[in-house]
Design a protein around this motif. Structure first.
Motif, PDB file in Angstrom:
ATOM      1  N   THR A  72       4.092   4.214  -1.410  1.00 51.10           N
ATOM      2  CA  THR A  72       5.290   3.375  -1.550  1.00 51.10           C
ATOM      3  C   THR A  72       6.424   3.907  -0.673  1.00 51.10           C
ATOM      4  O   THR A  72       7.137   3.132  -0.002  1.00 51.10           O
ATOM      5  CB  THR A  72       5.729   3.335  -3.024  1.00 51.10           C
ATOM      6  N   LEU A  73       6.574   5.217  -0.670  1.00 48.77           N
ATOM      7  CA  LEU A  73       7.605   5.818   0.178  1.00 48.77           C
ATOM      8  C   LEU A  73       7.323   5.570   1.656  1.00 48.77           C
ATOM      9  O   LEU A  73       8.227   5.243   2.437  1.00 48.77           O
ATOM     10  CB  LEU A  73       7.698   7.320  -0.113  1.00 48.77           C
ATOM     11  N   ALA A  74       6.053   5.717   2.046  1.00 49.92           N
ATOM     12  CA  ALA A  74       5.699   5.473   3.443  1.00 49.92           C
ATOM     13  C   ALA A  74       5.933   4.021   3.827  1.00 49.92           C
ATOM     14  O   ALA A  74       6.402   3.718   4.931  1.00 49.92           O
ATOM     15  CB  ALA A  74       4.221   5.844   3.668  1.00 49.92           C
ATOM     16  N   ARG A  75       5.661   3.128   2.894  1.00 51.42           N
ATOM     17  CA  ARG A  75       5.875   1.696   3.173  1.00 51.42           C
ATOM     18  C   ARG A  75       7.366   1.398   3.285  1.00 51.42           C
ATOM     19  O   ARG A  75       7.791   0.615   4.149  1.00 51.42           O
ATOM     20  CB  ARG A  75       5.250   0.878   2.034  1.00 51.42           C
TER      21      ARG A  75
ATOM     22  N   VAL B 190      -3.869  -2.616  -0.456  1.00 42.08           N
ATOM     23  CA  VAL B 190      -3.248  -3.781   0.166  1.00 42.08           C
ATOM     24  C   VAL B 190      -2.557  -4.651  -0.882  1.00 42.08           C
ATOM     25  O   VAL B 190      -1.434  -5.125  -0.685  1.00 42.08           O
ATOM     26  CB  VAL B 190      -4.307  -4.589   0.945  1.00 42.08           C
ATOM     27  N   LEU B 191      -3.227  -4.876  -2.014  1.00 44.54           N
ATOM     28  CA  LEU B 191      -2.620  -5.699  -3.061  1.00 44.54           C
ATOM     29  C   LEU B 191      -1.392  -5.029  -3.669  1.00 44.54           C
ATOM     30  O   LEU B 191      -0.435  -5.710  -4.058  1.00 44.54           O
ATOM     31  CB  LEU B 191      -3.652  -5.996  -4.148  1.00 44.54           C
ATOM     32  N   ALA B 192      -1.410  -3.705  -3.743  1.00 41.97           N
ATOM     33  CA  ALA B 192      -0.285  -2.994  -4.371  1.00 41.97           C
ATOM     34  C   ALA B 192       0.908  -2.841  -3.438  1.00 41.97           C
ATOM     35  O   ALA B 192       2.047  -2.679  -3.904  1.00 41.97           O
ATOM     36  CB  ALA B 192      -0.739  -1.619  -4.853  1.00 41.97           C
ATOM     37  N   HIS B 193       0.689  -2.900  -2.121  1.00 49.23           N
ATOM     38  CA  HIS B 193       1.777  -2.626  -1.182  1.00 49.23           C
ATOM     39  C   HIS B 193       1.899  -3.747  -0.150  1.00 49.23           C
ATOM     40  O   HIS B 193       2.121  -3.478   1.047  1.00 49.23           O
ATOM     41  CB  HIS B 193       1.534  -1.291  -0.477  1.00 49.23           C
ATOM     42  N   ARG B 194       1.759  -4.978  -0.633  1.00 44.10           N
ATOM     43  CA  ARG B 194       1.902  -6.113   0.290  1.00 44.10           C
ATOM     44  C   ARG B 194       3.289  -6.135   0.929  1.00 44.10           C
ATOM     45  O   ARG B 194       3.441  -6.459   2.092  1.00 44.10           O
ATOM     46  CB  ARG B 194       1.647  -7.429  -0.449  1.00 44.10           C
ATOM     47  N   THR B 195       4.282  -5.831   0.111  1.00 45.81           N
ATOM     48  CA  THR B 195       5.664  -5.780   0.612  1.00 45.81           C
ATOM     49  C   THR B 195       6.264  -4.436   0.258  1.00 45.81           C
ATOM     50  O   THR B 195       5.879  -3.812  -0.733  1.00 45.81           O
ATOM     51  CB  THR B 195       6.511  -6.908  -0.004  1.00 45.81           C
ATOM     52  N   PRO B 196       7.225  -3.966   1.049  1.00 47.16           N
ATOM     53  CA  PRO B 196       7.861  -2.674   0.704  1.00 47.16           C
ATOM     54  C   PRO B 196       8.556  -2.745  -0.650  1.00 47.16           C
ATOM     55  O   PRO B 196       9.162  -3.764  -1.015  1.00 47.16           O
ATOM     56  CB  PRO B 196       8.866  -2.472   1.847  1.00 47.16           C
TER      57      PRO B 196
ATOM     58  N   GLY C  33       9.090   2.136   6.631  1.00 43.40           N
ATOM     59  CA  GLY C  33       8.723   1.368   7.820  1.00 43.40           C
ATOM     60  C   GLY C  33       7.263   1.392   8.169  1.00 43.40           C
ATOM     61  O   GLY C  33       6.870   0.851   9.204  1.00 43.40           O
ATOM     62  N   GLY C  34       6.455   2.015   7.365  1.00 41.95           N
ATOM     63  CA  GLY C  34       5.025   2.024   7.638  1.00 41.95           C
ATOM     64  C   GLY C  34       4.431   0.635   7.475  1.00 41.95           C
ATOM     65  O   GLY C  34       4.774  -0.096   6.548  1.00 41.95           O
ATOM     66  N   SER C  35       3.531   0.269   8.390  1.00 37.93           N
ATOM     67  CA  SER C  35       2.900  -1.046   8.292  1.00 37.93           C
ATOM     68  C   SER C  35       1.891  -1.056   7.160  1.00 37.93           C
ATOM     69  O   SER C  35       1.446  -0.007   6.660  1.00 37.93           O
ATOM     70  CB  SER C  35       2.219  -1.402   9.613  1.00 37.93           C
TER      71      SER C  35
END
Length: 861
Positions: free
Chosen positions: A341-344, A407-413, A347-349
């Motif tokens: 979550t922090l990486a996302r 992918v499902l958990a981090h679709r958006t930041p 700015g992480g893709s």
């Protein structure tokens, strides 16, 4: 992200996931190799123990004209390479180089014989010098001539088996004129015996080694024997004078066979038959005589049943193993959530985050999968495609699940979601799919029972899919329905004064979304393991019954002749003998019909005492003049039986078998009172006497025991494979179910610890915390265990006609799956106990945590 650093940070979770993966890959790659090795061993045993006349390939030639006659050894032996060149590729590795050739006449009568009729057939074996010993006289030599009724006829020197000397009165020096229209004389110059009577090749030439006694219904009795002559006698054989047949035996090497190639061998035999039909000419016809297709067909039927059971439980093992590994991957991704979550957020893709989760999963799973795959090569057996496919599926599925979850958990930041929502309304598509599975599964089970399997020797995909569909349908129903009774319990608990039952049951009712995966794992694990235990118990019970049906008593002593009264007394006094029941068996004649069935005269009261509580049903005869008849003899009233003395009997009914004596053909059961004197040639014995001692007391008898018969049934390679595989899979599924419970505890630990810590600030005691955790976890485990237990007990009956396990139970159908419930209940109860113990252990660990480390600012607001 630094992947090695992530592996080090989550080393415990990664190690657990690696162990689960390695064990799964070892089982999924090793068990198929073991099973296929057992299949090959069973086929080799089938081919090597069957009579050679059935397993070998025999090319027969029947001359159509005198031009097709073969009068020299070289002519006969020159055909062997010709037949070997015609062998299809699938048969060539199975045919041994050493074969033999024979030339024989059949139904060649001795001239001027009366009752009984004697038939002396002429025979020649290419390897007679290797197979017989001349115990009297000389080996046959060259032919000569003699004058018979004014005509010069050939005289062939022959030898006869010692059995013909005893039964037909033949002796050295005799000259017999044989044949019908065209005659030839045979001079007996020697008597032979077999060097090795147990040599399998004698089954091709049983007419040479033994005398055949035929009793026609309306003609005098006949004695047939085939003599042995030298190479010189071939020149006299003429197809116009005798029924003449040549045989080229291509012996089969059963040890070179394997079960995977059995269908190719069957097709190759059919091709060889076609090739031989083409080789025939106007002077001689060739055809293939072999029982190999029938042996392969019977083996295929037996193999189909064991493949169905074994691959069904292996499919269940694969599904459960994937589910448990998915739980481990879920635990790993949950532990990585804050980092990802922090990486996302920085700015992480999405694909960078997903790649990090996939890389960490690959490092945890793939080396373990390779290790399990490599360890499977220590297991003996051939390498099948599934050996490579199973570990690959596990490794790929784990990574795919990890990527999908990330992918499902981090679709958006900074994608936030509520974990405490009571229920989420499912989509219409999901409801439709689940309803379709629930409806189609029982419909498929009904169709399976209605139509049976698609083919006797072919694997039926329908049979493999139905149990999986039933388990999935049961899991979906359980997952959707079990919160509703819990809500009723919550309402009842709300009326009570204690807060712990209300809070525990409330959390259990709200945990449906979090417990979906454990339910989908536990239910198939329990149902398949219970199914395996039920099948195993059903086979074991039927094996016991089959051994009793074969012997009829703890010990059976059978003599070729009457057993003297003093020998019977010695048996009664032998150490270990408790009771003895006398029986007499033999062939009888029914009136003037010409029917000659077998009869058993036995004291049924004594037999019941000997059998005790054995699982056999002994019949009842109402009187001394009654009889029970086999189905082939039924439908008659009063009839006359000619045995030791004529007696008139009344048919009381029909009996399918007489345990220990007959189960097919024509037979009847009569009381011992019909015998004119107390004769006995069979003793049914209760006790634990040594078979060797009983055989010593009655030297002419053979001794069988029920324990020996049971050991022989269980010694079959396929039977052992079924039992061992079911046992291994049952243990493995139990272990995976336990792992699923532990993982579900660990996955829900953060939320559970936070809730318990909050309640501890409100005065919750340690004892109440343990009760709260147990009440939260136990409903899901108990409901799933009960449903899995019920489904596992129902599955054998649901499969019904689709699984024929008679081949592994001594020939008796395994239709009564009513085993003791000890093993199934132990599996279900053991998981429930483990869940309770896990809950207590989890509460004890959480109790040592500092409340300040658990509750953050804002948690109390």
């Amino acid at each position: 992200m630094r992947i090695p650093l992530g592996v080090r940070e989550h080393a415990g979770t990664a190690a657990l996931l690696a162990v689960l993966t390695a064990v799964a890959c070892l089982l999924l790659a090793g068990l198929p190799r073991t099973m296929q090795g057992a299949f090959d061993e069973a086929l080799r045993e089938t081919l090597t123990t069957a009579p050679a006349v059935q397993a070998d390939l025999t090319v027969t030639g029947e001359p159509a004209t005198p031009d097709g006659d073969l009068h020299e050894r070289a002519q006969l032996e020159s055909h062997d390479p010709r037949w070997r060149e015609l062998l299809p590729a699938a048969l060539r590795p199975l045919v041994r180089p050493a074969g033999h050739v024979s030339a024989k006449t059949f139904r060649t009568p001795v001239t001027e014989t009366s009752d009984p009729l004697h038939y002396l057939n002429l025979g020649w074996l290419s390897d007679a010098d290797r197979r017989v010993d001349w115990v009297q006289g000389l080996a046959p030599g060259k032919s000569s001539t003699m004058l018979h009724q004014g005509t010069t006829i050939p005289v062939i020197e022959v030898g006869v088996v010692d059995e013909a000397v005893r039964m037909m009165g033949l002796r050295i020096g005799q000259t017999k004129v044989i044949g019908e229209s065209a005659q030839v004389a045979v001079k007996i110059v020697g008597v032979f015996t077999a060097k090795d009577p147990g040599d399998r090749s004698w089954s091709h030439d049983a007419d040479i080694l033994h005398v055949t006694w035929v009793v026609p219904m309306t003609a005098p009795e006949e004695f047939h024997t085939t003599t042995l002559m030298s190479d010189d006698g071939l020149s006299v054989l003429d197809s116009r004078k005798y029924h003449l047949t040549y045989r080229w035996v291509l012996p089969l090497d059963g040890q070179a066979a394997n079960a995977l190639a059995a269908p190719d061998v069957d097709a190759a035999v059919a091709e060889l038959q076609r090739q031989l039909a083409v080789q025939g000419t106007s002077t001689i016809n060739y055809r293939l005589v072999t029982g190999l297709p029938r042996l392969l067909g019977d083996f295929g039927i037996a193999l189909s049943a064991v493949r169905t059971i074994v691959y069904l439980v292996l499919g269940g093992l694969l599904a459960v193993a994937l589910g448990v590994i998915a739980l481990g991957v879920r635990l790993l991704t949950d532990r990585m959530r804050h980092t990802l979550t922090l990486a996302r957020a920085r700015g992480g893709s999405l694909w960078q985050v997903a790649g990090a989760g996939a890389a960490l999963t690959v490092l945890a799973v793939w080396p373990a999968a390779l290790a399990g795959y490599a360890l499977s090569y220590l297991v003996p057996g051939p390498v099948l495609p599934i050996v490579h496919l199973g570990p690959a599926v596990v490794a790929v599925a784990a990574v795919v699940f990890a990527v999908t979850r990330v992918v499902l958990a981090h679709r958006t930041p900074l994608h936030e979601h509520r974990d405490d929502v009571v229920a989420v309304r499912p989509s219409a598509r999901r409801v439709t799919v689940e309803a379709l599975v629930v409806v189609l599964a029982p419909v498929g089970a009904y169709l399976l029972r209605a139509r049976g399997t698609a083919g006797s020797a072919q694997q039926d995909p329908f049979l493999l899919l139905i149990p999986v569909a039933l388990a999935l349908a049961a899991a979906l129903i359980t997952l959707r329905c079990y919160p509703y009774p819990l809500r009723l319990l919550v309402r009842l608990a709300a009326r009570g004064r204690g807060a712990v039952p209300f809070l525990g049951l409330t959390r259990a009712a709200r945990a449906r979304s979090a417990s979906a995966l454990p339910v989908l794992i536990l239910l198939p694990a329990l149902s398949v393991s219970v199914f395996a235990a039920v099948i195993h118990d059903g086979i074991a019970t039927t094996q016991q019954m089959a051994s009793w049906q074969k012997v009829g008593a703890p010990i059976k002593l059978t003599s070729v002749g009457d057993i003297p009264a003093d020998a019977i007394e010695r048996v009664r006094r032998a150490p270990g003998v408790e009771q003895v029941a006398l029986a007499y068996t033999g062939r009888v004649q029914l009136g003037d019909t010409g029917e000659r069935p077998y009869a058993v005269a036995v004291d049924l009261a004594q037999w019941r005492q000997v059998a005790g509580d054995a699982p056999i049903d002994l019949p009842t005869l109402s009187g001394s003049g009654s009889a029970l008849l086999s189905p082939g003899l039924g439908g008659r009233g009063t009839f006359e039986m000619r045995w030791l003395s004529p007696v008139t009997l009344t048919a009381q009914g029909v009996i399918d078998s007489v345990p220990g004596f007959y189960s097919s053909g024509q037979f009847l059961l009569v009381p011992r009172e019909v015998l004119p004197w107390p004769a006995a040639n069979t003793l049914l014995i209760k006790g634990d006497a040594a078979p060797a001692e009983l055989a010593r007391l009655v030297p002419s008898a053979t001794v069988e025991t029920q324990q020996q018969a049971l050991a022989a049934i269980r010694a079959d390679p396929l039977t052992g494979t079924v039992s061992s595989t079911l046992l291994v899979v049952t243990v493995a599924l139990g272990a995976y179910a336990l792992a699923a419970i532990v993982l579900s505890l660990v996955i829900g630990a953060p939320d559970r610890v936070r809730a318990v810590s909050l309640l501890r600030t409100l005065g919750l005691s340690d004892r109440q915390a343990r009760r709260l955790t147990v009440l939260e976890l136990l409903p899901m485990v108990l409901v799933t265990a009960l449903v899995g237990l019920g489904l596992g007990l129902v599955l054998p009956g649901a499969l019904g006609p689709g699984v024929d396990m008679a081949s592994y139970a001594g020939g008796l159908p395994v239709g009564d799956y009513s085993p003791g419930l000890l093993t199934p209940l132990a599996l279900a109860g053991g998981l429930a106990v483990c869940a309770v113990l896990g809950a207590y252990a989890h509460t004890a660990v959480g109790r040592r945590r500092n409340l300040g480390a658990v509750l953050r600012v804002g948690d109390l607001l």
